[in-house]
Design an enzyme around this catalytic site. Structure first.
Site, PDB file in Angstrom:
ATOM      1  N   ASP A  95       0.833  -1.201   0.000  1.00 27.31           N
ATOM      2  CA  ASP A  95       0.000   0.000   0.000  1.00 27.31           C
ATOM      3  C   ASP A  95       0.869   1.252   0.000  1.00 27.31           C
ATOM      4  O   ASP A  95       2.024   1.225   0.449  1.00 27.31           O
ATOM      5  CB  ASP A  95      -0.897   0.024   1.245  1.00 27.31           C
ATOM      6  CG  ASP A  95      -1.867  -1.132   1.289  1.00 27.31           C
ATOM      7  OD1 ASP A  95      -2.171  -1.691   0.224  1.00 27.31           O
ATOM      8  OD2 ASP A  95      -2.323  -1.476   2.404  1.00 27.31           O
ATOM      9  N   LYS A  96       0.313   2.336  -0.455  1.00 29.10           N
ATOM     10  CA  LYS A  96       1.041   3.608  -0.521  1.00 29.10           C
ATOM     11  C   LYS A  96       1.701   3.951   0.807  1.00 29.10           C
ATOM     12  O   LYS A  96       2.872   4.334   0.859  1.00 29.10           O
ATOM     13  CB  LYS A  96       0.077   4.728  -0.929  1.00 29.10           C
ATOM     14  CG  LYS A  96       0.695   6.123  -0.899  1.00 29.10           C
ATOM     15  CD  LYS A  96      -0.349   7.201  -1.194  1.00 29.10           C
ATOM     16  CE  LYS A  96       0.260   8.587  -1.053  1.00 29.10           C
ATOM     17  NZ  LYS A  96      -0.745   9.657  -1.267  1.00 29.10           N
TER      18      LYS A  96
END
Length: 313
Positions: A136-137
Site C-alpha cells: 500500500d502507498k
C-alpha cells in the site's frame, strides 16, 4: 497493444468486476469500454459486461498501451537492500505509490525504477514494469522487483505457491498479549468499492499475529500472512478491533498519538532465489518516523530489536 491472459478459478462473478479486481490499475468503466470494443474475449468470443465468468474460462485482454502514454523516469532515491542480475529488493518508504495507474503517472516507485535500474520485466507494462507484488502507498518495507520476464514469472509462482515468507511489524490500538490466528474471507466493501471488508463472498485470507510488546493502549505486533489479499493485514486487525495506528481507511478517526501515516512495515523477507538457487533472507530497517511512533506509544523498541536479532541468527 499488449495481451494478458487470465484463467478463471471461480464462478459467478460479472466479468467487468472480475477483471477490475484482477487488474487493480484499471477502472470498471475502462474495462467496460474494452469489452464493448471487443478487446476482451472469453474462450475466443466477445461477451457483454454482464457476463458471469465460469471456472476455467480463458480471458484474453488486449490493452491499447499506445493510448496510455509513456511513463517517465524520475531521478529520485531508492533504498536498495539487495540486488543481483535478476532481482532487486527495496525498502520502500511510506507515502509512495508502487506503480502508475490510469490517472496517476508521476511520483511512483516505478518512475524511480525506470531511472535507477537498467532493466525491468515488461509483462505488465506500461503501468507495472518489474512489479511482482505490491505494498500500500502508506505501508513501508520490503518489495521485490524483477529485472526480466523469466524471473518475474518464477517469482510470481513462488508467491502463488505461498513459498515467500514475509513478516510485517504493526503498531495497533489496544492490548494484544497472545498469539492470534485470523481466518475468514475478504472482498470489496459493498458500501464503498475503494475499501475491503470481511464478507461471505470474498476470497480466503489467513493472518497470524504475535505480540512483541504491549501496554493497555497500544501493542507492537509481528504479522505474517498465508495469503496476500488487498489490504489484508489492515482489514484483519480492524476486524479484531485492533486497527493499525494512523490507518485513515480502517482505523480510528481521532488518534491520541499523532502520526503521519499508518504504522505498518514489511520488515522481513525469506525466499529461495528462482535463478541463483540460494536462500535469500532480508530485513528492512524501520524508518525514523516508525521508531518515533513506537516511543510515542510508550512501547519498548528494544523488544523489536531482540526479534530482529533472533531472525538474523
Amino acid at each position: 497493444m499488449k495481451e494478458i491472459e487470465i484463467i478463471v478459478k471461480e464462478d459467478g462473478i460479472r466479468i467487468d468486476k472480475y477483471i477490475t479486481d484482477y487488474l487493480e490499475d484499471y477502472t470498471r468503466n475502462f474495462v467496460k469500454k474494452l469489452i464493448t470494443s471487443k478487446k476482451i474475449l472469453v474462450n475466443g468470443s466477445s461477451i457483454k459486461p454482464s457476463y458471469n465468468v465460469k471456472s476455467n474460462d480463458i480471458i484474453k485482454i488486449l490493452l491499447p498501451t499506445e493510448e496510455m502514454g509513456k511513463i517517465e523516469a524520475e531521478d529520485k532515491d531508492l533504498d536498495i537492500i539487495y540486488e543481483d542480475d535478476y532481482i532487486a529488493v527495496l525498502n520502500k518508504p511510506s507515502d509512495l505509490i508502487v506503480h502508475p495507474t490510469e490517472t496517476v503517472r508521476e511520483n511512483t516507485l516505478v518512475n524511480r525504477l525506470l531511472c535507477k535500474l537498467d532493466k525491468l520485466s515488461d509483462i505488465y507494462e506500461p503501468f507495472r514494469p518489474g512489479i511482482v507484488h505490491r505494498l500500500d502507498k502508506d505501508t513501508s518495507g520490503l518489495i521485490i522487483i524483477a529485472k526480466d520476464n523469466d524471473t518475474h514469472e518464477k517469482l510470481k509462482k513462488l508467491f502463488q505457491n505461498r513459498e515467500v515468507e514475509k513478516h510485517y511489524v504493526a503498531i495497533v490500538h489496544g492490548k494484544i498479549n497472545e498469539e492470534i490466528t485470523i481466518e475468514n474471507k475478504i472482498g470489496r466493501d459493498v458500501n464503498n468499492r475503494t475499501k475491503m471488508s470481511v464478507c461471505d463472498d470474498g476470497k480466503y485470507a489467513k493472518s497470524f499475529v504475535k505480540p512483541i510488546c504491549y501496554n493497555d493502549d497500544y501493542s507492537l505486533v509481528e504479522v505474517s500472512i498465508l495469503t496476500g489479499r488487498t489490504h489484508q493485514i489492515r482489514v484483519h486487525l480492524s476486524y479484531l478491533y485492533h486497527p493499525v495506528l494512523g490507518d485513515k481507511t480502517y482505523g480510528i478517526k481521532k488518534e491520541k498519538v499523532n502520526v503521519a501515516r499508518q504504522m505498518l512495515h514489511a520488515f522481513y523477507l525469506k525466499f529461495h532465489h528462482p535463478i541463483l538457487d540460494k536462500d535469500i533472507r532480508l530485513i528492512a530497517p524501520l524508518h525514523e518516523d516508525y521508531i518515533d511512533a513506537i516511543r510515542k506509544c510508550n512501547l519498548d523498541y528494544e523488544c523489536y530489536k531482540e526479534l530482529v536479532s533472533k531472525l538474523e541468527d
